[in-house]
Design a protein around this motif. Structure first.
Motif, mmCIF file in Angstrom:
data_model
loop_
_atom_site.group_PDB
_atom_site.id
_atom_site.type_symbol
_atom_site.label_atom_id
_atom_site.label_comp_id
_atom_site.label_asym_id
_atom_site.label_seq_id
_atom_site.Cartn_x
_atom_site.Cartn_y
_atom_site.Cartn_z
ATOM 1 N N TYR A 1 25.260 5.269 -0.361
ATOM 2 C CA TYR A 1 24.069 5.228 -1.206
ATOM 3 C C TYR A 1 23.156 4.068 -0.826
ATOM 4 C CZ TYR A 1 26.635 8.558 -4.124
ATOM 5 O OH TYR A 1 27.338 9.645 -4.586
ATOM 6 N N GLN A 2 23.738 2.930 -0.481
ATOM 7 C CA GLN A 2 22.907 1.796 -0.074
ATOM 8 C C GLN A 2 22.187 2.090 1.235
ATOM 9 O OE1 GLN A 2 22.128 -0.962 -1.970
ATOM 10 N NE2 GLN A 2 20.563 -1.068 -0.376
ATOM 11 N N LYS A 3 22.850 2.783 2.153
ATOM 12 C CA LYS A 3 22.193 3.178 3.403
ATOM 13 C C LYS A 3 21.016 4.106 3.117
ATOM 14 C CE LYS A 3 25.986 2.662 6.667
ATOM 15 N NZ LYS A 3 26.450 3.187 7.939
ATOM 16 N N MET A 4 21.178 4.995 2.147
ATOM 17 C CA MET A 4 20.090 5.895 1.771
ATOM 18 C C MET A 4 18.915 5.103 1.194
ATOM 19 S SD MET A 4 22.087 9.073 0.018
ATOM 20 C CE MET A 4 23.140 10.166 0.950
ATOM 21 N N VAL A 5 19.216 4.167 0.317
ATOM 22 C CA VAL A 5 18.165 3.331 -0.269
ATOM 23 C C VAL A 5 17.449 2.551 0.835
ATOM 24 C CG1 VAL A 5 17.699 1.358 -1.794
ATOM 25 C CG2 VAL A 5 19.277 3.169 -2.527
ATOM 26 N N ASP A 6 18.195 1.987 1.755
ATOM 27 C CA ASP A 6 17.585 1.246 2.865
ATOM 28 C C ASP A 6 16.667 2.149 3.691
ATOM 29 O OD1 ASP A 6 19.033 -0.976 2.027
ATOM 30 O OD2 ASP A 6 20.579 -0.755 3.579
ATOM 31 N N ALA A 7 17.096 3.402 3.924
ATOM 32 C CA ALA A 7 16.279 4.348 4.698
ATOM 33 C C ALA A 7 14.990 4.691 3.954
ATOM 34 C CB ALA A 7 17.079 5.615 4.993
ATOM 35 N N SER B 1 0.803 -1.222 0.000
ATOM 36 C CA SER B 1 0.000 0.000 0.000
ATOM 37 C C SER B 1 0.839 1.277 0.000
ATOM 38 C CB SER B 1 -0.940 0.008 1.203
ATOM 39 O OG SER B 1 -0.188 -0.032 2.406
ATOM 40 N N GLY B 2 2.121 1.186 0.271
ATOM 41 C CA GLY B 2 2.983 2.365 0.273
ATOM 42 C C GLY B 2 3.225 2.863 -1.132
ATOM 43 N N SER B 3 3.812 4.049 -1.231
ATOM 44 C CA SER B 3 4.183 4.590 -2.538
ATOM 45 C C SER B 3 5.411 5.471 -2.368
ATOM 46 C CB SER B 3 3.036 5.398 -3.146
ATOM 47 O OG SER B 3 2.771 6.547 -2.364
ATOM 48 N N MET C 1 13.493 2.656 1.712
ATOM 49 C CA MET C 1 12.684 1.440 1.598
ATOM 50 C C MET C 1 11.995 1.053 2.905
ATOM 51 S SD MET C 1 12.749 0.755 -1.566
ATOM 52 C CE MET C 1 11.807 -0.766 -1.433
ATOM 53 N N GLU C 2 12.593 1.369 4.036
ATOM 54 C CA GLU C 2 12.007 0.954 5.321
ATOM 55 C C GLU C 2 10.568 1.440 5.501
ATOM 56 O OE1 GLU C 2 12.737 1.369 10.110
ATOM 57 O OE2 GLU C 2 14.369 1.855 8.754
ATOM 58 N N PRO C 3 10.292 2.745 5.390
ATOM 59 C CA PRO C 3 8.891 3.164 5.552
ATOM 60 C C PRO C 3 7.995 2.705 4.398
ATOM 61 C CG PRO C 3 10.285 5.055 5.034
ATOM 62 C CD PRO C 3 11.196 3.883 5.246
ATOM 63 N N LEU C 4 8.564 2.548 3.200
ATOM 64 C CA LEU C 4 7.778 2.033 2.075
ATOM 65 C C LEU C 4 7.253 0.640 2.383
ATOM 66 C CD1 LEU C 4 9.755 2.964 -1.166
ATOM 67 C CD2 LEU C 4 7.442 3.641 -0.556
ATOM 68 N N VAL D 1 22.183 10.876 -9.277
ATOM 69 C CA VAL D 1 21.622 10.550 -7.965
ATOM 70 C C VAL D 1 21.367 9.041 -7.937
ATOM 71 C CG1 VAL D 1 19.862 11.072 -6.250
ATOM 72 C CG2 VAL D 1 20.542 12.836 -7.893
ATOM 73 N N THR D 2 22.396 8.301 -7.603
ATOM 74 C CA THR D 2 22.316 6.843 -7.575
ATOM 75 C C THR D 2 21.195 6.329 -6.675
ATOM 76 O OG1 THR D 2 24.661 6.668 -8.117
ATOM 77 C CG2 THR D 2 23.637 4.739 -7.082
ATOM 78 N N PRO D 3 21.033 6.843 -5.459
ATOM 79 C CA PRO D 3 19.989 6.294 -4.581
ATOM 80 C C PRO D 3 18.574 6.442 -5.137
ATOM 81 C CG PRO D 3 21.512 7.652 -3.320
ATOM 82 C CD PRO D 3 21.842 7.857 -4.764
ATOM 83 N N SER D 4 18.319 7.500 -5.902
ATOM 84 C CA SER D 4 16.968 7.681 -6.438
ATOM 85 C C SER D 4 16.621 6.562 -7.415
ATOM 86 C CB SER D 4 16.828 9.046 -7.113
ATOM 87 O OG SER D 4 17.650 9.144 -8.260
ATOM 88 N N HIS D 5 17.531 6.246 -8.302
ATOM 89 C CA HIS D 5 17.283 5.187 -9.280
ATOM 90 C C HIS D 5 17.172 3.824 -8.607
ATOM 91 C CE1 HIS D 5 17.720 7.637 -12.883
ATOM 92 N NE2 HIS D 5 18.707 8.254 -12.269
ATOM 93 N N LYS D 6 18.069 3.553 -7.677
ATOM 94 C CA LYS D 6 18.043 2.262 -6.990
ATOM 95 C C LYS D 6 16.753 2.074 -6.200
ATOM 96 C CE LYS D 6 21.779 0.353 -5.355
ATOM 97 N NZ LYS D 6 22.995 0.076 -4.557
ATOM 98 N N ALA D 7 16.301 3.124 -5.528
ATOM 99 C CA ALA D 7 15.078 3.023 -4.727
ATOM 100 C C ALA D 7 13.852 2.814 -5.610
ATOM 101 C CB ALA D 7 14.908 4.270 -3.858
ATOM 102 N N VAL D 8 13.760 3.519 -6.722
ATOM 103 C CA VAL D 8 12.624 3.349 -7.633
ATOM 104 C C VAL D 8 12.607 1.931 -8.198
ATOM 105 C CG1 VAL D 8 11.667 4.047 -9.882
ATOM 106 C CG2 VAL D 8 12.338 5.787 -8.209
ATOM 107 N N ARG D 9 13.757 1.454 -8.646
ATOM 108 C CA ARG D 9 13.816 0.093 -9.196
ATOM 109 C C ARG D 9 13.439 -0.946 -8.152
ATOM 110 N NH1 ARG D 9 18.462 1.992 -11.840
ATOM 111 N NH2 ARG D 9 19.812 1.054 -10.286
ATOM 112 N N LEU D 10 13.983 -0.814 -6.949
ATOM 113 C CA LEU D 10 13.717 -1.781 -5.893
ATOM 114 C C LEU D 10 12.253 -1.745 -5.467
ATOM 115 C CD1 LEU D 10 14.814 -3.935 -3.995
ATOM 116 C CD2 LEU D 10 15.571 -2.107 -2.455
ATOM 117 N N ALA D 11 11.699 -0.560 -5.305
ATOM 118 C CA ALA D 11 10.288 -0.446 -4.925
ATOM 119 C C ALA D 11 9.401 -1.123 -5.967
ATOM 120 C CB ALA D 11 9.897 1.022 -4.756
ATOM 121 N N ARG D 12 9.636 -0.829 -7.225
ATOM 122 C CA ARG D 12 8.830 -1.443 -8.287
ATOM 123 C C ARG D 12 8.987 -2.959 -8.306
ATOM 124 N NH1 ARG D 12 9.844 2.937 -13.168
ATOM 125 N NH2 ARG D 12 8.370 4.509 -12.380
ATOM 126 N N ALA D 13 10.209 -3.426 -8.082
ATOM 127 C CA ALA D 13 10.450 -4.881 -8.049
ATOM 128 C C ALA D 13 9.679 -5.548 -6.907
ATOM 129 C CB ALA D 13 11.943 -5.168 -7.918
#
Length: 141
Positions: free
Chosen positions: A70-76, A3-5, A78-81, A99-111
């Protein structure tokens, strides 16, 4: 589907003056805003216009390699998502340029089946292009 976005936005390069109305709405409506911005004025604006916010700059540490940061940023992000929150990640300039974390977070969230989108922002290239157009043409003879 979770339900997150996730909405990733850019804050522009000139403090808060270049935040688009669409980015502003994303920041104000998110339950959690994580931000990596270049100036204290924008950081303060985000803190006062969001329900809950955290600076991603806190992850930078002397001697820590950028990929680890950058991975720590992605983890931060993804946690509330993963707990179903509406998250906005705000980055200086355009969130899609360097902005590496932005792309990684979008890809991971969609996955993971989480809705994720990236909104455009004003970047240094836009400012440079505008500045060059305004410069007088000099003819050398």
């Amino acid at each position: 589907m979770a339900s997150g976005s996730l909405t990733v936005v850019g804050t522009g390069v000139r403090s808060i003056s270049q935040i688009t109305p669409e980015a502003r709405e994303a920041i104000e409506s998110a339950e959690v805003v994580l931000y990596g911005v270049a100036d204290p004025v924008t950081a303060e604006w985000i803190r006062t216009h969001s329900q809950r916010s955290q600076s991603l700059a806190d992850f930078y540490e002397v001697g820590l390699a950028r990929p680890v940061v950058y991975q720590k940023m992605v983890d931060a992000i993804m946690e509330p998502l993963r707990s179903g929150k509406r998250v906005c990640a705000a980055f200086y300039g355009h969130p899609g340029f360097f902005v590496t974390p932005s792309h990684k977070a979008v890809r991971l969230a969609r996955a993971e089946g989480i809705e994720a989108r990236m909104l455009p922002g004003i970047c240094a290239l836009d400012s440079l292009s505008a500045d060059l157009v305004l410069q007088p043409v000099v003819h050398v003879t």
